[in-house]
Design a protein around this motif. Structure first.
Motif, PDB file in Angstrom:
ATOM      1  N   CYS A   8       2.172  -4.117   4.122  1.00 27.55           N
ATOM      2  CA  CYS A   8       1.599  -2.896   4.517  1.00 27.55           C
ATOM      3  C   CYS A   8       2.508  -2.344   5.609  1.00 27.55           C
ATOM      4  O   CYS A   8       3.417  -3.207   5.966  1.00 27.55           O
ATOM      5  N   TRP A   9       2.348  -1.154   6.367  1.00 29.16           N
ATOM      6  CA  TRP A   9       3.311  -0.494   7.149  1.00 29.16           C
ATOM      7  C   TRP A   9       3.446  -1.636   8.401  1.00 29.16           C
ATOM      8  O   TRP A   9       4.481  -1.965   8.577  1.00 29.16           O
ATOM      9  N   THR A  10       2.439  -2.225   8.875  1.00 33.28           N
ATOM     10  CA  THR A  10       2.513  -3.053  10.087  1.00 33.28           C
ATOM     11  C   THR A  10       2.578  -4.594   9.516  1.00 33.28           C
ATOM     12  O   THR A  10       2.909  -5.449  10.175  1.00 33.28           O
ATOM     13  N   GLY A  11       2.234  -4.849   8.148  1.00 30.11           N
ATOM     14  CA  GLY A  11       1.977  -6.439   7.711  1.00 30.11           C
ATOM     15  C   GLY A  11       0.652  -6.776   8.296  1.00 30.11           C
ATOM     16  O   GLY A  11       0.252  -7.696   7.823  1.00 30.11           O
ATOM     17  N   THR A  12      -0.111  -6.323   9.194  1.00 31.37           N
ATOM     18  CA  THR A  12      -1.109  -7.061   9.790  1.00 31.37           C
ATOM     19  C   THR A  12      -2.469  -6.703   8.745  1.00 31.37           C
ATOM     20  O   THR A  12      -3.051  -7.884   8.648  1.00 31.37           O
ATOM     21  N   GLY A  13      -2.649  -5.511   8.394  1.00 35.21           N
ATOM     22  CA  GLY A  13      -3.873  -5.344   7.565  1.00 35.21           C
ATOM     23  C   GLY A  13      -3.810  -6.217   6.273  1.00 35.21           C
ATOM     24  O   GLY A  13      -4.839  -6.869   5.770  1.00 35.21           O
ATOM     25  N   TRP A  73      -4.609  -1.108   1.507  1.00 36.62           N
ATOM     26  CA  TRP A  73      -3.870  -2.338   1.746  1.00 36.62           C
ATOM     27  C   TRP A  73      -4.963  -3.496   1.473  1.00 36.62           C
ATOM     28  O   TRP A  73      -4.793  -4.489   1.287  1.00 36.62           O
ATOM     29  N   ASP A 107       0.735  -1.252  -0.103  1.00 31.09           N
ATOM     30  CA  ASP A 107      -0.060   0.179  -0.019  1.00 31.09           C
ATOM     31  C   ASP A 107       0.875   1.356  -0.019  1.00 31.09           C
ATOM     32  O   ASP A 107       0.262   2.447  -0.120  1.00 31.09           O
ATOM     33  N   MET A 108       2.128   1.042   0.309  1.00 34.58           N
ATOM     34  CA  MET A 108       2.959   2.339   0.272  1.00 34.58           C
ATOM     35  C   MET A 108       4.251   1.970  -0.832  1.00 34.58           C
ATOM     36  O   MET A 108       4.702   1.060  -0.837  1.00 34.58           O
TER      37      MET A 108
HETATM   38  O1  LIG Z   1      -0.193  -0.938   8.313  1.00 37.57           O
HETATM   39  C1  LIG Z   1      -1.173  -0.807   7.595  1.00 37.57           C
HETATM   40  C2  LIG Z   1      -2.444  -1.601   7.570  1.00 37.57           C
HETATM   41  O2  LIG Z   1      -2.340  -2.525   8.261  1.00 37.57           O
HETATM   42  C3  LIG Z   1      -1.035   0.412   6.750  1.00 37.57           C
HETATM   43  O3  LIG Z   1      -0.110   0.511   6.004  1.00 37.57           O
HETATM   44  C4  LIG Z   1      -1.339   1.666   7.499  1.00 37.57           C
HETATM   45  O4  LIG Z   1      -2.451   1.632   8.250  1.00 37.57           O
HETATM   46  C5  LIG Z   1      -0.774   2.950   6.553  1.00 37.57           C
HETATM   47  O5  LIG Z   1      -1.941   3.507   6.139  1.00 37.57           O
HETATM   48  P1  LIG Z   1      -2.066   5.014   5.773  1.00 37.57           P
HETATM   49  O6  LIG Z   1      -1.592   4.979   4.433  1.00 37.57           O
HETATM   50  O7  LIG Z   1      -3.598   4.924   5.550  1.00 37.57           O
HETATM   51  O8  LIG Z   1      -1.763   5.605   6.652  1.00 37.57           O
END
Ligand SMILES: O=C(CO)[C@H](O)[C@H](O)COP(=O)(O)O
Length: 151
Positions: free
Chosen positions: A65-70, A42, A8-9
């Protein structure tokens, strides 16, 4: 192997992941922030990558994703997918060996470049265990894909 990858990033580690997979000879299918014009959320891009594993378009996926959890939660909602959030090589080896995991979930926040290499080495070296109890556990999880809880 054909490997779907989502993030997502557009983080350096996600780009390194794509490059590392290509260097290892894999056919990479990028999703989310790794593919221009794609939806980077994500929940959306992790599902898209996981769905390619479920429908046989890809052999495995790596979802980030940032944490990997989502990313791992979304991927695991797709029937046929066993996604494992791995923060070290031991966990990646266990995910392949004991869980027959077919989707690797990574935290962009926690995964350094050296750790990424260690995790990928372990993931691709790992073979699903032939032990009867291990297979039974994986089969039990497969049943859940079909809404069943008993063998
Ligand atoms: O780790 C995540 C989901 O588990 C996402 O990467 C995190 O929430 C960042 O999202 P956003 O770009 O909306 O700040």
């Amino acid at each position: 192997m054909r490997i779907s990858v989502s993030s997502d990033m557009d983080e350096p580690v996600a780009r390194s992941l794509v490059a590392a997979l290509r260097e290892r000879g894999h056919d990479v299918r990028p999703h989310g922030a790794l593919r221009p014009g794609d939806d980077p959320q994500w929940a959306v891009c992790s599902e898209a990558a996981a769905r390619e594993v479920a429908d046989g378009t890809a052999d495995q996926a790596v979802v980030c994703c940032w944490t990997g959890t989502g990313a791992s939660i979304a991927a695991n909602k797709v029937p046929g997918v066993r996604a494992a959030l791995c923060t070290d090589a031991y966990t990646a080896d266990g995910a392949r060996r004991w869980n027959d995991a077919n989707v690797l979930a990574l935290s962009l926040r926690l995964t350094s470049q050296p750790l990424l290499t260690e995790i990928l080495d372990a993931w691709f070296a790992g073979e699903p265990s032939a032990d009867a109890e291990d297979r039974q556990n994986v089969d039990r999880v497969r049943l859940l894909d079909h809404g069943k809880t008993r063998m």
